[in-house]
Design a protein around this motif. Structure first.
Motif, PDB file in Angstrom:
ATOM      1  N   ARG A   1      12.419   8.410  11.538  1.00 26.33           N
ATOM      2  CA  ARG A   1      12.921   6.734  11.431  1.00 26.33           C
ATOM      3  C   ARG A   1      11.698   5.918  12.845  1.00 26.33           C
ATOM      4  NH1 ARG A   1      18.360   3.237  12.117  1.00 26.33           N
ATOM      5  NH2 ARG A   1      17.765   1.392  12.606  1.00 26.33           N
ATOM      6  N   THR A   2      11.679   6.895  13.458  1.00 23.61           N
ATOM      7  CA  THR A   2      10.310   6.209  14.483  1.00 23.61           C
ATOM      8  C   THR A   2       9.094   6.487  13.767  1.00 23.61           C
ATOM      9  OG1 THR A   2      11.605   7.702  16.392  1.00 23.61           O
ATOM     10  CG2 THR A   2       8.780   7.074  17.167  1.00 23.61           C
ATOM     11  N   ALA A   3       8.514   7.764  13.374  1.00 23.72           N
ATOM     12  CA  ALA A   3       7.379   7.533  12.177  1.00 23.72           C
ATOM     13  C   ALA A   3       7.685   6.304  11.458  1.00 23.72           C
ATOM     14  CB  ALA A   3       7.285   8.426  11.643  1.00 23.72           C
ATOM     15  N   ALA A   4       8.440   5.808  10.359  1.00 23.56           N
ATOM     16  CA  ALA A   4       8.693   4.824   9.352  1.00 23.56           C
ATOM     17  C   ALA A   4       8.499   3.670  10.655  1.00 23.56           C
ATOM     18  CB  ALA A   4       9.578   4.747   8.907  1.00 23.56           C
ATOM     19  N   ALA A   5       9.117   3.445  11.596  1.00 17.14           N
ATOM     20  CA  ALA A   5       9.666   2.052  12.559  1.00 17.14           C
ATOM     21  C   ALA A   5       8.007   1.539  12.886  1.00 17.14           C
ATOM     22  CB  ALA A   5      10.307   1.962  13.492  1.00 17.14           C
ATOM     23  N   ILE A   6       7.549   2.373  13.443  1.00 16.24           N
ATOM     24  CA  ILE A   6       5.466   1.985  14.042  1.00 16.24           C
ATOM     25  C   ILE A   6       4.648   2.180  12.384  1.00 16.24           C
ATOM     26  CG2 ILE A   6       3.833   3.556  15.132  1.00 16.24           C
ATOM     27  CD1 ILE A   6       5.800   4.705  16.561  1.00 16.24           C
ATOM     28  N   THR A   7       5.535   2.735  11.655  1.00 18.05           N
ATOM     29  CA  THR A   7       4.306   2.590  10.380  1.00 18.05           C
ATOM     30  C   THR A   7       4.459   1.103   9.389  1.00 18.05           C
ATOM     31  OG1 THR A   7       3.277   5.045   9.525  1.00 18.05           O
ATOM     32  CG2 THR A   7       3.468   3.399   7.898  1.00 18.05           C
ATOM     33  N   GLY A   8       5.818   0.980   9.652  1.00 19.65           N
ATOM     34  CA  GLY A   8       6.002  -0.646   9.705  1.00 19.65           C
ATOM     35  C   GLY A   8       5.313  -1.642   9.877  1.00 19.65           C
ATOM     36  N   ARG A   9       5.790  -1.596  11.511  1.00 15.03           N
ATOM     37  CA  ARG A   9       5.805  -2.498  12.102  1.00 15.03           C
ATOM     38  C   ARG A   9       4.069  -2.501  11.803  1.00 15.03           C
ATOM     39  NH1 ARG A   9       9.582  -0.960  15.343  1.00 15.03           N
ATOM     40  NH2 ARG A   9       8.662   0.797  16.832  1.00 15.03           N
ATOM     41  N   GLU A  10       3.215  -1.635  12.245  1.00 15.64           N
ATOM     42  CA  GLU A  10       1.800  -1.985  12.081  1.00 15.64           C
ATOM     43  C   GLU A  10       1.418  -2.354  11.023  1.00 15.64           C
ATOM     44  OE1 GLU A  10      -0.252   1.573  13.200  1.00 15.64           O
ATOM     45  OE2 GLU A  10       0.707   1.426  14.933  1.00 15.64           O
ATOM     46  N   LEU A  11       1.738  -1.993   9.555  1.00  8.35           N
ATOM     47  CA  LEU A  11       1.170  -2.647   8.950  1.00  8.35           C
ATOM     48  C   LEU A  11       1.671  -4.439   8.229  1.00  8.35           C
ATOM     49  CD1 LEU A  11       2.784  -0.451   6.417  1.00  8.35           C
ATOM     50  CD2 LEU A  11       0.530  -0.708   6.123  1.00  8.35           C
ATOM     51  N   LEU A  12       2.708  -4.166   9.176  1.00 12.17           N
ATOM     52  CA  LEU A  12       3.222  -5.719   8.525  1.00 12.17           C
ATOM     53  C   LEU A  12       1.898  -6.175   9.802  1.00 12.17           C
ATOM     54  CD1 LEU A  12       5.631  -7.359   7.733  1.00 12.17           C
ATOM     55  CD2 LEU A  12       7.009  -7.105  10.062  1.00 12.17           C
ATOM     56  N   ALA A  13       1.951  -6.110  11.066  1.00 12.84           N
ATOM     57  CA  ALA A  13       0.771  -6.957  11.533  1.00 12.84           C
ATOM     58  C   ALA A  13      -0.225  -6.775  10.781  1.00 12.84           C
ATOM     59  CB  ALA A  13       0.643  -6.149  13.406  1.00 12.84           C
ATOM     60  N   MET A  14      -0.826  -5.858  10.058  1.00  4.38           N
ATOM     61  CA  MET A  14      -1.971  -6.541   9.022  1.00  4.38           C
ATOM     62  C   MET A  14      -2.092  -7.784   7.635  1.00  4.38           C
ATOM     63  SD  MET A  14      -3.677  -2.595   9.880  1.00  4.38           S
ATOM     64  CE  MET A  14      -2.594  -1.682   9.499  1.00  4.38           C
ATOM     65  N   GLY A  15      -0.331  -8.060   7.578  1.00  6.70           N
ATOM     66  CA  GLY A  15      -0.354  -8.461   6.258  1.00  6.70           C
ATOM     67  C   GLY A  15       0.115  -7.672   5.698  1.00  6.70           C
ATOM     68  N   VAL A  16       0.571  -6.622   5.915  1.00 13.13           N
ATOM     69  CA  VAL A  16       0.694  -5.804   4.496  1.00 13.13           C
ATOM     70  C   VAL A  16       2.697  -5.167   4.419  1.00 13.13           C
ATOM     71  CG1 VAL A  16       0.722  -3.247   3.411  1.00 13.13           C
ATOM     72  CG2 VAL A  16      -1.214  -4.055   4.692  1.00 13.13           C
TER      73      VAL A  16
ATOM     74  N   THR B   1       0.862  -1.338   0.064  1.00 10.42           N
ATOM     75  CA  THR B   1       0.207  -0.228   0.375  1.00 10.42           C
ATOM     76  C   THR B   1       0.584   0.791   0.074  1.00 10.42           C
ATOM     77  OG1 THR B   1      -2.307   1.504   0.817  1.00 10.42           O
ATOM     78  CG2 THR B   1      -0.240   0.260   2.633  1.00 10.42           C
ATOM     79  N   ASP B   2       0.651   2.678   0.112  1.00 15.67           N
ATOM     80  CA  ASP B   2       1.168   3.973   0.228  1.00 15.67           C
ATOM     81  C   ASP B   2       0.706   4.638   1.734  1.00 15.67           C
ATOM     82  OD1 ASP B   2       1.921   4.446  -2.862  1.00 15.67           O
ATOM     83  OD2 ASP B   2       0.009   3.755  -3.187  1.00 15.67           O
ATOM     84  N   GLN B   3       1.698   3.965   2.095  1.00 14.05           N
ATOM     85  CA  GLN B   3       1.414   4.436   3.845  1.00 14.05           C
ATOM     86  C   GLN B   3       2.527   5.049   3.705  1.00 14.05           C
ATOM     87  OE1 GLN B   3      -1.913   3.957   5.024  1.00 14.05           O
ATOM     88  NE2 GLN B   3      -1.593   4.063   7.762  1.00 14.05           N
ATOM     89  N   GLU B   4       2.155   6.234   2.756  1.00 15.05           N
ATOM     90  CA  GLU B   4       3.001   7.334   3.119  1.00 15.05           C
ATOM     91  C   GLU B   4       3.179   8.382   4.566  1.00 15.05           C
ATOM     92  OE1 GLU B   4       3.952  10.064   0.116  1.00 15.05           O
ATOM     93  OE2 GLU B   4       2.946   8.325  -1.150  1.00 15.05           O
ATOM     94  N   GLN B   5       1.864   8.001   4.919  1.00 11.80           N
ATOM     95  CA  GLN B   5       1.522   9.224   6.293  1.00 11.80           C
ATOM     96  C   GLN B   5       1.133  10.791   5.169  1.00 11.80           C
ATOM     97  OE1 GLN B   5       0.479   8.102   8.743  1.00 11.80           O
ATOM     98  NE2 GLN B   5       1.391   6.684   8.918  1.00 11.80           N
TER      99      GLN B   5
ATOM    100  N   ARG C   1      -3.324   5.367   3.396  1.00 16.70           N
ATOM    101  CA  ARG C   1      -4.556   4.597   2.625  1.00 16.70           C
ATOM    102  C   ARG C   1      -4.826   3.992   3.997  1.00 16.70           C
ATOM    103  NH1 ARG C   1      -4.160   6.683  -1.811  1.00 16.70           N
ATOM    104  NH2 ARG C   1      -2.341   6.895  -3.248  1.00 16.70           N
ATOM    105  N   ILE C   2      -4.590   3.692   4.819  1.00 15.22           N
ATOM    106  CA  ILE C   2      -5.133   3.328   6.351  1.00 15.22           C
ATOM    107  C   ILE C   2      -5.206   4.620   6.982  1.00 15.22           C
ATOM    108  CG2 ILE C   2      -5.074   1.138   8.076  1.00 15.22           C
ATOM    109  CD1 ILE C   2      -3.337  -0.257   5.697  1.00 15.22           C
ATOM    110  N   GLY C   3      -6.488   4.695   7.848  1.00 18.16           N
ATOM    111  CA  GLY C   3      -6.988   5.651   8.856  1.00 18.16           C
ATOM    112  C   GLY C   3      -6.604   4.630  10.783  1.00 18.16           C
TER     113      GLY C   3
ATOM    114  N   THR D   1       4.619  -4.728   2.332  1.00 19.73           N
ATOM    115  CA  THR D   1       5.310  -3.928   1.446  1.00 19.73           C
ATOM    116  C   THR D   1       4.802  -2.482   1.406  1.00 19.73           C
ATOM    117  OG1 THR D   1       6.176  -5.413  -0.223  1.00 19.73           O
ATOM    118  CG2 THR D   1       6.202  -3.170  -0.357  1.00 19.73           C
ATOM    119  N   ASN D   2       5.796  -1.347   1.913  1.00 17.92           N
ATOM    120  CA  ASN D   2       5.337  -0.149   1.762  1.00 17.92           C
ATOM    121  C   ASN D   2       5.463   0.821   0.918  1.00 17.92           C
ATOM    122  OD1 ASN D   2       3.222   2.355   2.410  1.00 17.92           O
ATOM    123  ND2 ASN D   2       5.755   2.918   4.346  1.00 17.92           N
ATOM    124  N   PHE D   3       4.860   1.779   0.058  1.00 14.54           N
ATOM    125  CA  PHE D   3       5.560   2.314  -0.918  1.00 14.54           C
ATOM    126  C   PHE D   3       5.728   3.598  -0.464  1.00 14.54           C
ATOM    127  CE2 PHE D   3       3.485  -0.852  -4.450  1.00 14.54           C
ATOM    128  CZ  PHE D   3       4.156  -1.059  -4.654  1.00 14.54           C
ATOM    129  N   ALA D   4       6.868   3.549   0.193  1.00 11.13           N
ATOM    130  CA  ALA D   4       7.137   4.850   0.669  1.00 11.13           C
ATOM    131  C   ALA D   4       8.963   4.759   0.977  1.00 11.13           C
ATOM    132  CB  ALA D   4       6.749   4.795   1.814  1.00 11.13           C
TER     133      ALA D   4
END
Length: 613
Positions: free
Chosen positions: A182-197, A149-153, A158-160, A199-202
């Motif tokens: 880095r913190t913003a990306a780390a939290i975003t990445g971990r949450e995406l992965l928990a939802m089965g996503v 997804t594109d979770q650039e923030q 994409r995911i609210g 890959t982040n296009f960012a």
């Protein structure tokens, strides 16, 4: 002289540090290299196991399965197995799982408009269902999907909520903190992965040197290449090392100096090769040094890099000559959406797919003619227009990425872990802390700020039902009596009059603007500019809060108080409310120059400007 030329002139003076970044880049290889670069067949370590899995899998794949790995498509539906008729005209089958199986897809991409991202529990169910479809089809191989997804923030989210929200790249640029990025990306990445996503296009690596850029803007960290490079590298580390998801730098070779939106037209970048080196290249070089998994192409012409007239997505000189050979990038190259008009003007959709692969692309994103494109690529291999060796190198890069990013070992997400991983109190507190450091006070001429709200009457008006309600609620919680008049992005004269009437008798007016500078698309009648000017003439003190591009102030320079949030995400609006009342002290500074309206060579507020109290 063009607007583009003027905007370049204003940034070049500040680009010497960026030139040094580009000149000292090592061109280090990135993850996801070809089969020969990942390890030695006789090795028993992680590299050897990776190499063995990739070569064994590749050897057993059919031509159709190999070609399928080159496609990443959007599928309609909130779960994998329920038929959705919107898939039929695109794919000839109805359920998302059937789409995955029919083409042996390499990946899928999620959007709200495809019903893919309703809530975290639904997302993890869809992700696991799609992985099950990929891993249980009749085949000699088991290759998991990249789910993206594109979770650039910020403006591209994409995911609210309840997923943790951040204010986006330009806000992080205002904060100047690589650690926060880095913190913003780390939290975003971990949450995406928990939802089965996985890959982040960012991150967005474009350097926004054109204030009139309609498609990048606050998606960029800064107009300064060195700052953009520093924060891009920090986010790559956050996504990949800390968050465990694949990330993609975009949009190569750089989309920051255009006034044309490639979604609907074909931009041309007029930078010289020297300007590309000093302005556009540094963030991509920095991402490559951080071993970025993927780089996404741009649908634009860049004559100084390739004078053929082809978009970069279809350019062998840009993707193979420049990105692969000069910059030394060995990871996956993926296109931007092939449904965008910027890549469809010259060739048919099937031919676009083949030409992109011949240019150096490894994966094709969202082709609008899947049957035709899939068949065209297979035919190109059979007729040797695309060699079997080239195909295998592309598929190997995709397989290496999937192995290294853990998709092979852990294709499924744990549904029971979602609640304790997504939108946790700890993550939300970190997001609020980071965002407090991104709000910029640009003007405070009458010393209206900080404003003590207790017992005061405040009108909150301007763009956004959620935005105005969030500010009003925050001020109300601190004792203010608030009135809200939401006006939208293009208020009519009647709406402007209603807001002005509501300002009578108030102690303060807070008016939010969203791309008030854009009278070509966002606000064609200039209603936001009329609103702000009418409120300023009302006699009530006014605080202007721009909730997207910081450039709005150029169009109402007589506003004495101006705050830039770079985002209308509630987390950014709540942070702005704390700044307004003094609950937080402003520390952020402008990550871009703000030029005068109609005269981009004259800078009203320079990069680095910002007030505190």
């Amino acid at each position: 002289m063009s607007t583009s030329d003027l905007s370049r002139r204003s940034v070049l003076a500040g680009s010497l540090a960026a030139a040094a970044v580009g000149a000292t880049a090592t061109g280090a290889s990135a993850t996801g290299g070809d089969a020969g670069s990942a390890g030695h067949p006789g090795s028993h370590g992680p590299k050897g196991r990776e190499h063995a899995w990739v070569t064994s899998t590749l050897r057993r794949m059919t031509l159709e399965e190999k070609v399928g790995q080159l496609f990443v498509q959007n599928v309609y539906g909130s779960d994998a197995t329920t038929p959705d008729d919107r898939n039929l005209p695109l794919y000839g089958v109805a359920s998302p799982a059937e789409v995955v199986r029919k083409y042996h897809l390499g990946g899928v991409i999620y959007f709200a408009w495809t019903d893919s991202v309703r809530d975290p529990d639904q997302i993890v169910g869809l992700s696991n269902g799609l992985q099950r479809a990929a891993l249980t089809q009749r085949s000699k191989v088991r290759v998991p999907l990249s789910i993206s997804t594109d979770q650039e923030q910020g403006v591209v989210t994409r995911i609210g909520p309840p997923a943790t929200q951040f204010p986006g790249s330009m806000a992080l640029g205002a904060g100047r903190s690589a650690a926060d990025a880095r913190t913003a990306a780390a939290i975003t990445g971990r949450e995406l992965l928990a939802m089965g996503v996985n890959t982040n296009f960012a991150p967005d690596c474009d350097v926004n040197v054109n204030p009139l850029n309609p498609v990048i803007g606050t998606r960029s960290f800064s107009s300064r290449p060195d700052l953009a490079a520093q924060l891009a590298a920090a986010q790559v580390a956050g996504y990949q090392r800390d968050g465990g998801v694949a990330s993609s730098a975009k949009h190569f070779p750089g989309h920051g100096d255009t006034a044309t939106d490639s979604h609907v037209a074909f931009p041309v970048i007029t930078h010289t090769r020297e300007q590309w080196e000093t302005i556009d290249a540094p963030p991509f070089r920095a991402a490559i040094r951080e071993q970025i998994d993927m780089i996404m192409t741009a649908h634009l012409s860049f004559p100084a890099l390739d004078d053929s007239g082809n978009p970069a997505t279809l350019s062998h000189p840009i993707l193979t000559g420049l990105l692969r050979e000069e910059l030394g990038y060995t990871g996956v190259i993926i296109t931007d959406s092939l449904a965008m008009q910027g890549v469809r003007d010259l060739y048919g959709d099937a031919e676009v797919a083949v030409r992109a692969l011949l240019a150096g692309v490894d994966q094709l994103l969202m082709t609008p003619a899947m049957d035709d494109a899939y068949a065209a690529v297979i035919e190109a291999v059979r007729t040797r227009r695309l060699s079997t060796r080239a195909l295998d190198e592309k598929v190997a890069r995709v397989l290496h990425l999937k192995y290294r990013r853990g998709m092979v070992a852990r294709p499924f997400a744990d549904p029971r872990a979602v609640a304790r991983s997504v939108g946790t109190p700890r993550n939300l507190a970190a997001a609020a802390s980071v965002t407090d450091r991104t709000t910029t006070v640009v003007k405070n001429d009458d010393a209206v700020l900080p404003f003590a709200p207790k017992g005061r009457k405040v009108l909150v008006t301007g763009y956004g039902a959620t935005t105005t309600a969030t500010i009003a609620a925050a001020l109300g919680a601190q004792g203010a009596t608030t009135t809200t008049v939401e006006t939208g992005t293009s208020p009519t004269d009647a709406t402007v009059s209603r807001s002005v009437a509501a300002a009578a008798g108030q102690d303060l007016v807070v008016v939010t603007t969203m791309k008030a500078w854009d009278t070509s698309v966002t606000d064609p009648k200039g209603g936001q500019q009329k609103l702000v000017k009418a409120l300023l003439a009302s006699g009530t003190p006014v605080v202007v809060v721009s909730v997207r591009d910081p450039y709005d102030i150029a169009y109402f320079t007589d506003a004495p108080t101006y705050v830039a949030t770079y985002s209308y995400s509630p987390v950014a609006i709540e942070a702005a409310a704390r700044i307004l009342t003094g609950a937080s002290s402003p520390t952020a500074t402008l990550p871009v120059d703000i030029p005068a309206a109609g005269d981009p060579g004259t800078i009203l507020y320079p990069f680095g400007h910002g007030l505190t109290y």
